[in-house]
Design a protein around this motif. Sequence first.
Motif, PDB file in Angstrom:
ATOM      1  N   LEU A  58       0.833  -1.202   0.000  1.00  0.00           N
ATOM      2  CA  LEU A  58       0.000   0.000   0.000  1.00  0.00           C
ATOM      3  C   LEU A  58       0.872   1.259   0.000  1.00  0.00           C
ATOM      4  O   LEU A  58       0.656   2.173  -0.791  1.00  0.00           O
ATOM      5  CB  LEU A  58      -0.932   0.006   1.215  1.00  0.00           C
ATOM      6  N   LEU A  59       1.869   1.306   0.892  1.00  0.00           N
ATOM      7  CA  LEU A  59       2.719   2.490   0.983  1.00  0.00           C
ATOM      8  C   LEU A  59       3.529   2.716  -0.290  1.00  0.00           C
ATOM      9  O   LEU A  59       3.865   3.846  -0.624  1.00  0.00           O
ATOM     10  CB  LEU A  59       3.650   2.392   2.199  1.00  0.00           C
ATOM     11  N   TYR A  60       3.816   1.640  -1.000  1.00  0.00           N
ATOM     12  CA  TYR A  60       4.533   1.760  -2.271  1.00  0.00           C
ATOM     13  C   TYR A  60       3.723   2.593  -3.265  1.00  0.00           C
ATOM     14  O   TYR A  60       4.274   3.226  -4.157  1.00  0.00           O
ATOM     15  CB  TYR A  60       4.807   0.361  -2.829  1.00  0.00           C
ATOM     16  N   ARG A  61       2.399   2.631  -3.090  1.00  0.00           N
ATOM     17  CA  ARG A  61       1.535   3.422  -3.970  1.00  0.00           C
ATOM     18  C   ARG A  61       1.753   4.924  -3.825  1.00  0.00           C
ATOM     19  O   ARG A  61       1.300   5.704  -4.664  1.00  0.00           O
ATOM     20  CB  ARG A  61       0.065   3.113  -3.691  1.00  0.00           C
ATOM     21  N   LEU A  62       2.419   5.341  -2.744  1.00  0.00           N
ATOM     22  CA  LEU A  62       2.664   6.771  -2.554  1.00  0.00           C
ATOM     23  C   LEU A  62       3.484   7.362  -3.691  1.00  0.00           C
ATOM     24  O   LEU A  62       3.396   8.544  -3.983  1.00  0.00           O
ATOM     25  CB  LEU A  62       3.358   7.022  -1.201  1.00  0.00           C
ATOM     26  N   ARG A  63       4.265   6.514  -4.365  1.00  0.00           N
ATOM     27  CA  ARG A  63       5.031   7.012  -5.515  1.00  0.00           C
ATOM     28  C   ARG A  63       4.118   7.288  -6.723  1.00  0.00           C
ATOM     29  O   ARG A  63       4.535   7.937  -7.671  1.00  0.00           O
ATOM     30  CB  ARG A  63       6.143   6.056  -5.892  1.00  0.00           C
ATOM     31  N   PHE A  64       2.893   6.803  -6.659  1.00  0.00           N
ATOM     32  CA  PHE A  64       1.927   7.064  -7.727  1.00  0.00           C
ATOM     33  C   PHE A  64       0.849   8.052  -7.283  1.00  0.00           C
ATOM     34  O   PHE A  64      -0.141   8.243  -7.983  1.00  0.00           O
ATOM     35  CB  PHE A  64       1.263   5.750  -8.173  1.00  0.00           C
ATOM     36  N   THR A  65       1.024   8.641  -6.114  1.00  0.00           N
ATOM     37  CA  THR A  65       0.056   9.590  -5.566  1.00  0.00           C
ATOM     38  C   THR A  65       0.601  11.002  -5.748  1.00  0.00           C
ATOM     39  O   THR A  65       1.511  11.413  -5.031  1.00  0.00           O
ATOM     40  CB  THR A  65      -0.196   9.304  -4.065  1.00  0.00           C
ATOM     41  N   PRO A  66       0.075  11.736  -6.726  1.00  0.00           N
ATOM     42  CA  PRO A  66       0.631  13.074  -7.003  1.00  0.00           C
ATOM     43  C   PRO A  66       0.261  14.098  -5.945  1.00  0.00           C
ATOM     44  O   PRO A  66      -0.779  13.996  -5.296  1.00  0.00           O
ATOM     45  CB  PRO A  66       0.000  13.440  -8.354  1.00  0.00           C
ATOM     46  N   ARG A  67       1.161  15.058  -5.795  1.00  0.00           N
ATOM     47  CA  ARG A  67       0.902  16.208  -4.927  1.00  0.00           C
ATOM     48  C   ARG A  67       0.553  17.404  -5.802  1.00  0.00           C
ATOM     49  O   ARG A  67       0.718  17.374  -6.997  1.00  0.00           O
ATOM     50  CB  ARG A  67       2.154  16.533  -4.097  1.00  0.00           C
ATOM     51  N   TRP A  68       0.039  18.459  -5.177  1.00  0.00           N
ATOM     52  CA  TRP A  68      -0.255  19.735  -5.834  1.00  0.00           C
ATOM     53  C   TRP A  68      -1.356  19.603  -6.877  1.00  0.00           C
ATOM     54  O   TRP A  68      -1.299  20.234  -7.926  1.00  0.00           O
ATOM     55  CB  TRP A  68       1.004  20.351  -6.454  1.00  0.00           C
ATOM     56  N   SER A  69      -2.376  18.782  -6.592  1.00  0.00           N
ATOM     57  CA  SER A  69      -3.467  18.629  -7.550  1.00  0.00           C
ATOM     58  C   SER A  69      -4.135  19.976  -7.818  1.00  0.00           C
ATOM     59  O   SER A  69      -4.286  20.798  -6.921  1.00  0.00           O
ATOM     60  CB  SER A  69      -4.496  17.617  -7.041  1.00  0.00           C
ATOM     61  N   GLY A  70      -4.472  20.192  -9.060  1.00  0.00           N
ATOM     62  CA  GLY A  70      -5.113  21.439  -9.465  1.00  0.00           C
ATOM     63  C   GLY A  70      -4.138  22.570  -9.728  1.00  0.00           C
ATOM     64  O   GLY A  70      -4.543  23.673 -10.085  1.00  0.00           O
ATOM     65  N   THR A  71      -2.839  22.314  -9.557  1.00  0.00           N
ATOM     66  CA  THR A  71      -1.819  23.325  -9.795  1.00  0.00           C
ATOM     67  C   THR A  71      -0.857  22.800 -10.848  1.00  0.00           C
ATOM     68  O   THR A  71      -0.366  21.675 -10.738  1.00  0.00           O
ATOM     69  CB  THR A  71      -1.034  23.624  -8.490  1.00  0.00           C
ATOM     70  N   TYR A  72      -0.586  23.632 -11.841  1.00  0.00           N
ATOM     71  CA  TYR A  72       0.378  23.238 -12.863  1.00  0.00           C
ATOM     72  C   TYR A  72       1.771  23.149 -12.245  1.00  0.00           C
ATOM     73  O   TYR A  72       2.203  24.055 -11.542  1.00  0.00           O
ATOM     74  CB  TYR A  72       0.389  24.257 -14.011  1.00  0.00           C
ATOM     75  N   CYS A  73       2.459  22.047 -12.485  1.00  0.00           N
ATOM     76  CA  CYS A  73       3.820  21.848 -11.975  1.00  0.00           C
ATOM     77  C   CYS A  73       4.773  21.625 -13.142  1.00  0.00           C
ATOM     78  O   CYS A  73       4.496  20.793 -14.015  1.00  0.00           O
ATOM     79  CB  CYS A  73       3.899  20.633 -11.064  1.00  0.00           C
ATOM     80  N   ILE A  74       5.864  22.353 -13.143  1.00  0.00           N
ATOM     81  CA  ILE A  74       6.912  22.083 -14.131  1.00  0.00           C
ATOM     82  C   ILE A  74       7.564  20.750 -13.793  1.00  0.00           C
ATOM     83  O   ILE A  74       7.818  19.931 -14.662  1.00  0.00           O
ATOM     84  CB  ILE A  74       7.939  23.239 -14.161  1.00  0.00           C
ATOM     85  N   HIS A  75       7.825  20.551 -12.516  1.00  0.00           N
ATOM     86  CA  HIS A  75       8.389  19.291 -12.032  1.00  0.00           C
ATOM     87  C   HIS A  75       7.333  18.606 -11.176  1.00  0.00           C
ATOM     88  O   HIS A  75       7.010  19.088 -10.090  1.00  0.00           O
ATOM     89  CB  HIS A  75       9.646  19.540 -11.196  1.00  0.00           C
TER      90      HIS A  75
ATOM     91  N   ILE B 268       8.819  23.552   5.147  1.00  0.00           N
ATOM     92  CA  ILE B 268      10.050  23.930   4.445  1.00  0.00           C
ATOM     93  C   ILE B 268      10.126  23.224   3.103  1.00  0.00           C
ATOM     94  O   ILE B 268      10.498  23.823   2.091  1.00  0.00           O
ATOM     95  CB  ILE B 268      11.300  23.650   5.301  1.00  0.00           C
ATOM     96  N   ASP B 269       9.746  21.945   3.068  1.00  0.00           N
ATOM     97  CA  ASP B 269       9.758  21.228   1.792  1.00  0.00           C
ATOM     98  C   ASP B 269       8.786  21.849   0.792  1.00  0.00           C
ATOM     99  O   ASP B 269       9.126  22.023  -0.377  1.00  0.00           O
ATOM    100  CB  ASP B 269       9.426  19.747   1.993  1.00  0.00           C
ATOM    101  N   ALA B 270       7.590  22.205   1.234  1.00  0.00           N
ATOM    102  CA  ALA B 270       6.623  22.854   0.342  1.00  0.00           C
ATOM    103  C   ALA B 270       7.164  24.199  -0.144  1.00  0.00           C
ATOM    104  O   ALA B 270       7.018  24.560  -1.318  1.00  0.00           O
ATOM    105  CB  ALA B 270       5.285  23.047   1.061  1.00  0.00           C
ATOM    106  N   TYR B 271       7.815  24.926   0.750  1.00  0.00           N
ATOM    107  CA  TYR B 271       8.429  26.214   0.400  1.00  0.00           C
ATOM    108  C   TYR B 271       9.507  26.025  -0.671  1.00  0.00           C
ATOM    109  O   TYR B 271       9.562  26.777  -1.656  1.00  0.00           O
ATOM    110  CB  TYR B 271       9.014  26.833   1.670  1.00  0.00           C
ATOM    111  N   CYS B 272      10.354  25.024  -0.496  1.00  0.00           N
ATOM    112  CA  CYS B 272      11.403  24.737  -1.488  1.00  0.00           C
ATOM    113  C   CYS B 272      10.791  24.387  -2.841  1.00  0.00           C
ATOM    114  O   CYS B 272      11.250  24.870  -3.886  1.00  0.00           O
ATOM    115  CB  CYS B 272      12.298  23.601  -1.001  1.00  0.00           C
ATOM    116  N   LYS B 273       9.763  23.563  -2.829  1.00  0.00           N
ATOM    117  CA  LYS B 273       9.078  23.179  -4.073  1.00  0.00           C
ATOM    118  C   LYS B 273       8.509  24.419  -4.752  1.00  0.00           C
ATOM    119  O   LYS B 273       8.689  24.613  -5.966  1.00  0.00           O
ATOM    120  CB  LYS B 273       7.953  22.183  -3.752  1.00  0.00           C
ATOM    121  N   ALA B 274       7.843  25.275  -3.994  1.00  0.00           N
ATOM    122  CA  ALA B 274       7.248  26.482  -4.571  1.00  0.00           C
ATOM    123  C   ALA B 274       8.319  27.408  -5.126  1.00  0.00           C
ATOM    124  O   ALA B 274       8.161  27.972  -6.216  1.00  0.00           O
ATOM    125  CB  ALA B 274       6.410  27.211  -3.510  1.00  0.00           C
TER     126      ALA B 274
END
Length: 194
Positions: free
Chosen positions: A8-25, A135-141
């Motif tokens: 189940l936890l392995y599925r986290l690699r297929f669970t996208p973050r930032w839904s509804g927001t365009y991401c370059i990466h 901090i991680d979200a800040y770095c991503k942004a």
Amino acid sequence: MSNHLYALLYRLRFTPRWSGTYCIHTEDVAQHSHFVSLIAHALCVIKKKIYNEDVDVAKVITLALYHDSSDAILTHVIAPVKRHESVKISFQKLKGIANNEITRMVPEKMVSEYLAIFQEADEKTMNIVGIADQIDAYCKAKIEVNKGNNDFYQIYEELEKEIQNLAIQQPCVRYFLENFLPSFFEKRLTYRYL
């Protein structure tokens, strides 16, 4: 009987973050959890070695690794939604239910170890992981904004205010920002190859 936790936890690699927001990466929850763990570890080391604070590094790292495990069941819900007053309490209950389901996916003799992660984390441990998460979200942004992605501009501005407030309250955050973040945001990292 098969124990499904890690499948189940392995599925986290297929669970996208930032839904509804365009991401370059694009980013998935597994990547995010990895970086939150790295940052949480750094904050612990700073607390211990720079400010002589007592902190249980292993407990913090473990919680950081598992902090978004419920996303394997619930998928990722963006922060403004799960923090909204009309949803906040209900979402926390839902996350608790998901974490209980996850805990039941291990052999009975191991359950107490997973309950300790999901239900018994102390406030200090949760605080460090929460800061690392921000901090991680800040770095991503910041990375997205630096690449010209205007979809992240407002997110970046809001997170920068939060991070600067945390830096005033938490010396370890200020230390991390001053010593690690400047090079993180340079256009070109300069380092020597071995």
